[in-house]
Design an enzyme around this catalytic site. Structure first.
Site, PDB file in Angstrom:
ATOM      1  N   HIS A 154       8.132  -9.787   6.069  1.00  0.00           N
ATOM      2  CA  HIS A 154       7.216 -10.278   4.939  1.00  0.00           C
ATOM      3  C   HIS A 154       6.059  -9.283   4.676  1.00  0.00           C
ATOM      4  CE1 HIS A 154       9.596 -14.022   5.317  1.00  0.00           C
ATOM      5  NE2 HIS A 154       9.433 -13.860   6.612  1.00  0.00           N
ATOM      6  N   SER A 275      -5.048  15.110  -7.291  1.00  0.00           N
ATOM      7  CA  SER A 275      -5.335  14.496  -8.634  1.00  0.00           C
ATOM      8  C   SER A 275      -6.005  15.641  -9.357  1.00  0.00           C
ATOM      9  CB  SER A 275      -5.951  13.031  -8.551  1.00  0.00           C
ATOM     10  OG  SER A 275      -6.481  12.757  -9.795  1.00  0.00           O
ATOM     11  N   LYS A 281      -8.530  12.445  -4.134  1.00  0.00           N
ATOM     12  CA  LYS A 281      -7.351  11.657  -3.689  1.00  0.00           C
ATOM     13  C   LYS A 281      -6.536  12.792  -3.013  1.00  0.00           C
ATOM     14  CE  LYS A 281      -5.258   8.907  -6.392  1.00  0.00           C
ATOM     15  NZ  LYS A 281      -4.646   7.739  -5.936  1.00  0.00           N
ATOM     16  N   GLU A 288       6.988   9.680  -2.365  1.00  0.00           N
ATOM     17  CA  GLU A 288       7.269   8.984  -3.893  1.00  0.00           C
ATOM     18  C   GLU A 288       8.306   9.317  -4.527  1.00  0.00           C
ATOM     19  OE1 GLU A 288       2.635   7.356  -4.701  1.00  0.00           O
ATOM     20  OE2 GLU A 288       3.496   9.343  -5.608  1.00  0.00           O
TER      21      GLU A 288
END
Ligand code: ARG
Length: 458
Positions: A154, A275, A281, A288
């Site tokens: 979970h 970024s 970043k 992704e």
């Protein structure tokens, strides 16, 4: 020239051609189309359906066409599909003899055969890439043998485990994919050639000859099914989808574990992006994007299943829709597997962060309950006692690790002084020695077995 123009008074409309033509995408079947035609022409010669000289002339010129395409001398253009293109080119070169190539054959059994030859190779490319990926995972698992990390259910801390267990879990998935790809390939390796348009042919063909030449396992036994069966396309797309699903889960774990919040993994700069506005970043664009491409591959599977669901026997033009999704799924999936295999070794495991996290948030609580149960306390009671301890720790800002043995005993007399050694993450992981468990010695066994099973595919 259209292969079928004899019956028509007027040429097709330009837009009808554009809509109907498959050459823009089936041009990549040129090599398998020529190989299948050479096998067919050889068989026609051997069976006396055309003469030996005719057969040789056809085969020599088909080989020459293949060479010219490969070298870029001959451009694939100006035909309805790749089958028409090759045949037109042959007729251009050798005239009437070229027109004999299509004896005892239809484009229906031709395209089904070509596509299976193509798919066979695609299955082999998947296999090759998957082997590389599992090798990469094995390397990571072996590195992870030395580390402890928390396992989750979970997405909440559950129990400590040897970090190698994580990578081995993915190897198991990709080994199943290897197995699936192999059996799909076996089922695909049946030859439709000789099925004709739908009902076979009245010529004395010998399908065993073409079958041997093209290295199929056997000729298909029903011509109607032979020309219309696209199960192998659906299976390929399913296999790709399952692989993408496994990759996507791995990507998600990598993305999560490399966040500032988790910090277990670090993806190397070479596989990270920045970024345009936020200078700090370091983004995980590669995993992704891979996770994102999964949807597109599933889409190809769904599209094909929907296309074939109500097609009456036998060939219908709907089946031309079997190719573009296949080609894209093939390209995307192989690309994703390769990038993952290449990126994995660049991921560093943060030993300290993982070890610390494996002890925090009461990750060792199951072992406290098990400790009592092993002393004769019924497990359900031991579970309740441990639950109370956890509650007390939360209320008093304490941890299972900084409690004294006396404090443990205040909850249950069965606690001995050794309880303090039990609640170490390393000890908890090492204790999970059941077959397939997360103890380093079991993970090592698992890794050995993975490497052994991988050998079957090399
Ligand atoms: N381009 C067609 C395909 O990909 C080839 C088969 C054409 N057969 C036919 N009867 N129109 O399916």
């Amino acid at each position: 020239m259209k292969l079928w123009e004899g019956r028509f008074d007027a040429p097709t409309a330009k837009n009808a051609d554009l809509f109907n033509d498959s050459l823009p995408f089936d041009c990549r079947l040129w090599a398998v189309d020529i190989a299948a035609s050479i096998a067919h022409a050889t068989m026609l010669g051997n069976c006396g359906i055309i003469t030996g000289e005719e057969s040789k002339l056809i085969c020599d010129n088909l080989n020459a066409i293949a060479e010219d395409i490969a070298s870029g001398k001959l451009e694939i253009e100006g035909a309805e599909d790749i089958h028409s293109f090759v045949e037109n080119e042959l007729v251009k070169r050798i005239g009437d003899t070229g027109k004999k190539l299509h004896t005892a054959r239809s484009r229906n059994d031709q395209v089904a055969t070509d596509f299976r030859l193509y798919a066979r190779n695609a299955f082999d490319c998947l296999t090759e890439s998957l082997i590389w990926l599992v090798e990469s995972l094995c390397q990571k698992a072996s590195e992870g043998l030395k580390y402890i990390m928390p396992g989750y259910t979970h997405l909440r801390k559950a129990q400590p485990m040897c970090a190698g267990h994580f990578f081995n879990a993915y190897s198991e998935m990709f080994l199943r994919d290897l197995d699936r790809v192999r059996s799909s390939r076996d089922r695909a390796n049946v030859m439709p050639l000789g099925s004709g348009a739908l009902a076979g042919t009245s010529y004395p063909i010998d399908r065993d000859i073409t079958c041997d030449l093209l290295e199929f396992d056997r000729p298909c036994e029903n011509s109607l099914d032979g020309v219309s069966d696209r199960d192998f396309v659906a299976e390929f797309l399913f296999d790709c989808s399952m692989i993408m699903s496994h990759l996507s889960r791995l990507c998600e774990d990598i993305i999560l574990y490399s966040t500032e919040e988790f910090g277990y993994f670090e993806i190397a700069d070479e596989y990270s992006t920045g970024s345009s506005i936020m200078p700090q970043k370091k983004n995980p664009d590669i995993p992704e994007l891979m996770r994102g491409k999964t949807g597109r591959v599933y889409g190809h599977l769904m599209a094909l299943l929907t296309t074939i669901k109500a097609i009456p026997l036998a060939y219908n033009k709907d089946l031309q829709e079997d190719k573009e999704g296949f080609f894209d799924a093939e390209r995307q999936t192989i690309n994703c597997i390769n990038i993952m295999a290449e990126m994995l070794p660049s991921i560093t495991l943060n030993k300290k962060r993982m070890a610390k996290a494996a002890e925090a948030e009461f990750c060792c609580a199951t072992d406290v309950a098990d400790y009592l149960a092993k002393k004769g306390v019924p497990f359900r009671t031991a579970h309740a006692v441990t639950g109370k301890i956890v509650r007390w720790c939360i209320a008093n800002k304490r941890t299972l690790q900084n409690m004294t043995a006396d404090e443990y005993r205040s909850f249950c007399d069965e606690f001995g002084d050794d309880i303090c050694g039990v609640v170490k993450a390393q000890a908890c992981a090492e204790a999970r020695t059941s077959y397939g468990g997360a103890a380093p010695e079991c993970v090592k066994q698992n890794l050995k077995s993975i490497k052994k099973r991988l050998k079957k595919y090399e």
